[in-house]
Design a protein around this motif. Structure first.
Motif, PDB file in Angstrom:
ATOM      1  N   ARG A 204     -12.862  -7.074   5.742  1.00 48.21           N
ATOM      2  CA  ARG A 204     -12.026  -6.327   4.821  1.00 48.21           C
ATOM      3  C   ARG A 204     -12.733  -6.096   3.487  1.00 48.21           C
ATOM      4  NH1 ARG A 204      -7.428 -10.663   5.927  1.00 48.21           N
ATOM      5  NH2 ARG A 204      -9.381 -11.791   6.237  1.00 48.21           N
ATOM      6  N   ILE A 205     -12.299  -5.076   2.775  1.00 50.22           N
ATOM      7  CA  ILE A 205     -12.887  -4.719   1.486  1.00 50.22           C
ATOM      8  C   ILE A 205     -11.781  -4.675   0.439  1.00 50.22           C
ATOM      9  CG2 ILE A 205     -14.122  -2.957   0.165  1.00 50.22           C
ATOM     10  CD1 ILE A 205     -15.359  -2.045   2.847  1.00 50.22           C
ATOM     11  N   ALA A 225     -11.982   1.118   1.017  1.00 47.33           N
ATOM     12  CA  ALA A 225     -11.408  -0.196   0.692  1.00 47.33           C
ATOM     13  C   ALA A 225     -10.079  -0.395   1.409  1.00 47.33           C
ATOM     14  CB  ALA A 225     -11.214  -0.337  -0.811  1.00 47.33           C
ATOM     15  N   ASP A 226      -9.883  -1.576   1.941  1.00 49.06           N
ATOM     16  CA  ASP A 226      -8.593  -1.908   2.537  1.00 49.06           C
ATOM     17  C   ASP A 226      -7.526  -2.066   1.464  1.00 49.06           C
ATOM     18  OD1 ASP A 226      -9.207  -2.426   5.551  1.00 49.06           O
ATOM     19  OD2 ASP A 226     -10.816  -3.395   4.451  1.00 49.06           O
ATOM     20  N   LEU A 227      -7.957  -2.467   0.272  1.00 52.37           N
ATOM     21  CA  LEU A 227      -7.029  -2.603  -0.846  1.00 52.37           C
ATOM     22  C   LEU A 227      -7.770  -2.266  -2.134  1.00 52.37           C
ATOM     23  CD1 LEU A 227      -4.234  -3.413  -1.896  1.00 52.37           C
ATOM     24  CD2 LEU A 227      -5.017  -5.762  -1.998  1.00 52.37           C
ATOM     25  N   LEU A 228      -7.250  -1.290  -2.855  1.00 51.22           N
ATOM     26  CA  LEU A 228      -7.795  -0.899  -4.152  1.00 51.22           C
ATOM     27  C   LEU A 228      -6.799  -1.268  -5.240  1.00 51.22           C
ATOM     28  CD1 LEU A 228      -9.590   0.645  -6.184  1.00 51.22           C
ATOM     29  CD2 LEU A 228      -8.433   2.758  -5.439  1.00 51.22           C
ATOM     30  N   ILE A 229      -7.258  -2.026  -6.228  1.00 52.16           N
ATOM     31  CA  ILE A 229      -6.449  -2.360  -7.397  1.00 52.16           C
ATOM     32  C   ILE A 229      -6.971  -1.525  -8.558  1.00 52.16           C
ATOM     33  CG2 ILE A 229      -5.740  -4.179  -8.992  1.00 52.16           C
ATOM     34  CD1 ILE A 229      -6.253  -6.168  -6.679  1.00 52.16           C
ATOM     35  N   HIS A 230      -6.126  -0.663  -9.086  1.00 52.51           N
ATOM     36  CA  HIS A 230      -6.555   0.297 -10.109  1.00 52.51           C
ATOM     37  C   HIS A 230      -5.588   0.253 -11.278  1.00 52.51           C
ATOM     38  CE1 HIS A 230      -8.001   3.927 -12.028  1.00 52.51           C
ATOM     39  NE2 HIS A 230      -8.853   4.173 -11.038  1.00 52.51           N
ATOM     40  N   GLU A 231      -6.120   0.291 -12.474  1.00 54.48           N
ATOM     41  CA  GLU A 231      -5.252   0.350 -13.645  1.00 54.48           C
ATOM     42  C   GLU A 231      -4.498   1.674 -13.679  1.00 54.48           C
ATOM     43  OE1 GLU A 231      -5.650   2.350 -16.977  1.00 54.48           O
ATOM     44  OE2 GLU A 231      -7.695   1.715 -17.516  1.00 54.48           O
ATOM     45  N   ALA A 232      -3.270   1.637 -14.168  1.00 50.25           N
ATOM     46  CA  ALA A 232      -2.453   2.833 -14.387  1.00 50.25           C
ATOM     47  C   ALA A 232      -1.669   2.587 -15.671  1.00 50.25           C
ATOM     48  CB  ALA A 232      -1.537   3.093 -13.201  1.00 50.25           C
ATOM     49  N   VAL A 305      -3.969  -8.672   2.406  1.00 50.68           N
ATOM     50  CA  VAL A 305      -5.005  -7.658   2.632  1.00 50.68           C
ATOM     51  C   VAL A 305      -5.116  -7.489   4.143  1.00 50.68           C
ATOM     52  CG1 VAL A 305      -7.385  -6.965   2.228  1.00 50.68           C
ATOM     53  CG2 VAL A 305      -6.194  -8.421   0.549  1.00 50.68           C
ATOM     54  N   GLU A 306      -4.505  -6.442   4.646  1.00 54.78           N
ATOM     55  CA  GLU A 306      -4.426  -6.238   6.086  1.00 54.78           C
ATOM     56  C   GLU A 306      -5.739  -5.690   6.637  1.00 54.78           C
ATOM     57  OE1 GLU A 306      -1.941  -7.301   7.637  1.00 54.78           O
ATOM     58  OE2 GLU A 306      -0.277  -7.356   6.198  1.00 54.78           O
ATOM     59  N   ARG A 307      -6.046  -6.067   7.868  1.00 53.57           N
ATOM     60  CA  ARG A 307      -7.204  -5.497   8.554  1.00 53.57           C
ATOM     61  C   ARG A 307      -6.838  -4.099   9.054  1.00 53.57           C
ATOM     62  NH1 ARG A 307     -11.132  -9.243   9.423  1.00 53.57           N
ATOM     63  NH2 ARG A 307     -10.469 -11.424   9.314  1.00 53.57           N
ATOM     64  N   SER A 308      -7.866  -3.286   9.241  1.00 54.24           N
ATOM     65  CA  SER A 308      -7.636  -1.977   9.837  1.00 54.24           C
ATOM     66  C   SER A 308      -7.106  -2.140  11.250  1.00 54.24           C
ATOM     67  CB  SER A 308      -8.948  -1.186   9.868  1.00 54.24           C
ATOM     68  OG  SER A 308      -9.479  -1.039   8.582  1.00 54.24           O
ATOM     69  N   ARG A 309      -6.404  -1.149  11.732  1.00 56.39           N
ATOM     70  CA  ARG A 309      -5.871  -1.213  13.076  1.00 56.39           C
ATOM     71  C   ARG A 309      -7.013  -1.387  14.088  1.00 56.39           C
ATOM     72  NH1 ARG A 309      -1.376   3.669  13.211  1.00 56.39           N
ATOM     73  NH2 ARG A 309       0.063   2.757  11.677  1.00 56.39           N
ATOM     74  N   GLY A 310      -6.736  -2.240  15.068  1.00 51.51           N
ATOM     75  CA  GLY A 310      -7.733  -2.483  16.099  1.00 51.51           C
ATOM     76  C   GLY A 310      -8.739  -3.542  15.749  1.00 51.51           C
ATOM     77  N   ASN A 311      -8.584  -4.192  14.544  1.00 55.65           N
ATOM     78  CA  ASN A 311      -9.508  -5.240  14.159  1.00 55.65           C
ATOM     79  C   ASN A 311      -8.749  -6.521  13.883  1.00 55.65           C
ATOM     80  OD1 ASN A 311     -12.380  -4.018  13.618  1.00 55.65           O
ATOM     81  ND2 ASN A 311     -10.919  -2.480  12.928  1.00 55.65           N
TER      82      ASN A 311
END
Length: 311
Positions: A204-205, A225-232, A305-311
């Motif tokens: 995972r990324i 990225a499996d999960l992106l944390i971005h300021e808003a 942080v979930e894995r992509s489907r099939g992984n």
């Protein structure tokens, strides 16, 4: 692998939210957690959480503004008092080492563990057999860095029933097959690893972007990225103000996630003008109109942080 927020506010704390600190929990993977930024009051937030400072392994500072590092000297000192003896590495821009040396020496703080302070200007910061961490410069009023944490692919699972059919019992040869190498049994039967091993589990990324305007380095840091944390920091109606203060809006964060083909976006670092869930709701709506799989950061909430489907 889970994300846990200790602070989601920009600039100054409010009654509802503390200033920035994000935790990447790696309890299953490393029996530790990593932290990104350490605003004032972070150690108080930890007291309200299930985290234990002795499990803190790495700490990454995005930039040297106070709302991202004023909590660091106190946290480092408290870690020793709370039984933290394992080594701790702290990464951040040039100037971090001087800040810590002065803060800790003037206060005569005792650090009873090995403390490594790594100043950097981007690039590959850390790598072992399981993870690597990369960084790149963003666009803020002072040097601010984003971080990309990549979990390396894990070997697939062995087909135990098939191995039993070969007459192979659990033992050292299982480990050889798990590593992808063929084996020969005592009976002279050659077993190909490819025949008994499932596809590797994709790593995972997780990408954590510090304070920034939209900029070129945001996309490669967030790519797939499996999960992106971005300021808003602001709603999009304040895009002009966001640019003046070198921050991003909800729409801009969502556009970065979409262009980078990220799988999930979590918005954080909200201006104190948005003090209630009712005021934050429109920010979420703005982002979801562009990138549907968006959530708002919430303090003391776990985000798997979930894995992509099939992984």
């Amino acid at each position: 692998m889970e994300i846990y927020f200790l602070g989601t506010n920009a600039g100054i704390p409010t009654v509802q939210r503390n200033v920035t600190s994000v935790v990447l929990r790696l309890l299953e993977e490393r029996r530790s957690f990593w932290m990104f930024d350490c605003g004032e009051g972070t150690q108080h937030q930890i007291l309200r959480s299930p985290l234990r400072l002795g499990k803190l392994e790495k700490l990454f500072i995005t930039h040297l503004h106070g709302d991202h590092l004023f909590g660091l000297p106190g946290l480092l000192s408290s870690r020793g008092y709370q039984g933290g003896t394992a080594p701790l590495s702290v990464y951040g821009p040039p100037g971090l080492k001087a800040y810590l040396e002065i803060s800790l020496s003037v206060s005569q703080s005792r650090i009873p563990y090995k403390l490594e302070v790594v100043e950097h200007e981007g690039g590959l910061l850390f790598e072992d057999e399981h993870f690597k961490v990369e960084s790149a410069l963003l666009e803020h009023r002072i040097d601010s860095y984003g971080y990309r944490v990549t979990e390396k692919d894990r070997p697939g699972s062995l087909n135990i029933e098939l191995l039993k059919g070969y007459g192979l019992k659990p033992g050292p040869l299982y480990g050889v097959l798990k590593s992808g190498r063929d084996v020969t049994t005592e009976q002279g039967i050659t077993i190909a690893a490819a025949d008994v091993l499932s596809e590797p589990k994709r790593g995972r990324i997780v990408t954590v972007l510090g304070d920034t305007r939209p900029c070129g380095n945001s996309i490669p840091l967030a790519r797939e990225a499996d999960l992106l944390i971005h300021e808003a920091t602001f709603a999009h109606e304040l895009a002009k103000m966001a640019r003046e203060y070198h921050h991003s809006t909800t729409v801009q964060a969502a556009e970065i996630a979409k262009e980078a083909n990220a799988r999930q976006l979590i918005l954080t670092h909200f201006s104190s003008r948005y003090s209630s869930p009712e005021e934050l709701g429109p920010l979420l709506d703005e982002a979801r109109a562009i990138f549907p799989d968006t959530q708002l950061a919430e303090e003391f909430r776990l985000f798997p942080v979930e894995r992509s489907r099939g992984n």
